[in-house]
Scaffold this motif. Structure first.
Motif, short mmCIF file in Angstrom:
data_model
loop_
_atom_site.label_atom_id
_atom_site.label_comp_id
_atom_site.label_asym_id
_atom_site.label_seq_id
_atom_site.Cartn_x
_atom_site.Cartn_y
_atom_site.Cartn_z
N LEU A 123 0.83 -1.19 0.00
CA LEU A 123 0.00 0.00 0.00
C LEU A 123 0.87 1.25 0.00
CD1 LEU A 123 -2.85 1.29 0.29
CD2 LEU A 123 -2.52 1.15 2.78
N ASP A 124 0.66 2.15 -0.95
CA ASP A 124 1.40 3.41 -1.02
C ASP A 124 0.58 4.49 -0.33
OD1 ASP A 124 3.08 5.50 -1.63
OD2 ASP A 124 2.56 5.58 -3.76
N ALA A 125 0.58 4.45 1.02
CA ALA A 125 -0.21 5.42 1.79
C ALA A 125 0.34 5.47 3.21
CB ALA A 125 -1.68 5.02 1.81
N ALA A 126 0.01 6.51 3.94
CA ALA A 126 0.41 6.62 5.35
C ALA A 126 -0.22 5.47 6.13
CB ALA A 126 -0.05 7.97 5.92
N GLY A 127 0.53 4.91 7.07
CA GLY A 127 0.04 3.79 7.86
C GLY A 127 -0.01 2.49 7.10
N ALA A 128 0.83 2.34 6.06
CA ALA A 128 0.80 1.14 5.25
C ALA A 128 1.15 -0.11 6.07
CB ALA A 128 1.77 1.27 4.07
N LEU A 129 1.95 0.04 7.10
CA LEU A 129 2.25 -1.05 8.02
C LEU A 129 2.06 -0.51 9.42
CD1 LEU A 129 3.21 -3.97 8.33
CD2 LEU A 129 5.55 -3.12 8.35
#
Length: 185
Positions: A123-129
């Motif tokens: 996922l290319d987004a904040a909080g991806a992990l």
């Protein structure tokens, strides 16, 4: 006494073996030998499958009062959990009642005996992990290298960006040898 029903295909038959008390269906390889067109199938004891299991259904429920053990002896991707249902799909590993957090006894444990464990998000987004604990005021998160003795026993690496630490009550760092901050540390 045995009862045998023969088909028009040589070798195909439906046999009740009276001495073994077993129903034997001998069909043609690659063809359907038993088809339950409607209704349920109930097996009171053990289902022993010595071939491939192919579930083409919308839902599979397994309810057991003892262990459920999946074992693969294939030397490759032996067990593969795959969701492919859409943008809201998820895979959930859930423990209802386990309360232990000790190594090897936690209610959920991911363990590789001889290899590493790799968690990757696409996922290319904040909080991806996200490692998240939300159970109460005594909770903690611990990253632990149990036997590593090198200066990089725990290594936080950001290849392109920085590392941001934020805490409500400050950041405490203790080190018996040295501590360095800075881009070239």
């Amino acid at each position: 006494q045995d009862v045998i029903f023969h088909s028009l295909t040589e070798g195909d038959n439906f046999t009740w073996d009276a001495s073994e008390e077993v129903l034997i269906i001998t069909g043609t390889n690659g063809q359907t030998s038993l088809n339950v067109a409607d209704g349920n199938v109930v097996i009171a004891d053990t289902l022993d499958v010595n071939g491939t299991v192919d579930f083409d259904v919308t839902d599979v429920d397994v309810d057991a009062s003892s262990d459920i053990v999946l074992t693969s002896t294939y030397d490759g991707t032996g067990i593969y959990l795959h969701a492919n249902g859409g943008t809201s799909e998820r895979i959930l590993i859930h423990s209802d009642q386990g309360t232990d957090s000790a190594a090897g006894a936690s209610s959920i444990t991911l363990q590789s005996v001889a290899g590493g464990v790799n968690i990757t998000s696409g996922l290319d987004a904040a909080g991806a992990l996200l490692f998240n604990v939300d159970a109460g005021i005594s909770e903690t998160i611990k990253l632990r290298a149990h036997q590593g003795t090198g200066t990089d026993a725990i290594h936080l690496l950001s290849n392109q960006g920085g590392i941001y630490l934020e805490a409500n009550k400050g950041v405490l760092m203790t080190d018996d040898t040295h501590f360095k901050l800075g881009a070239d540390a």
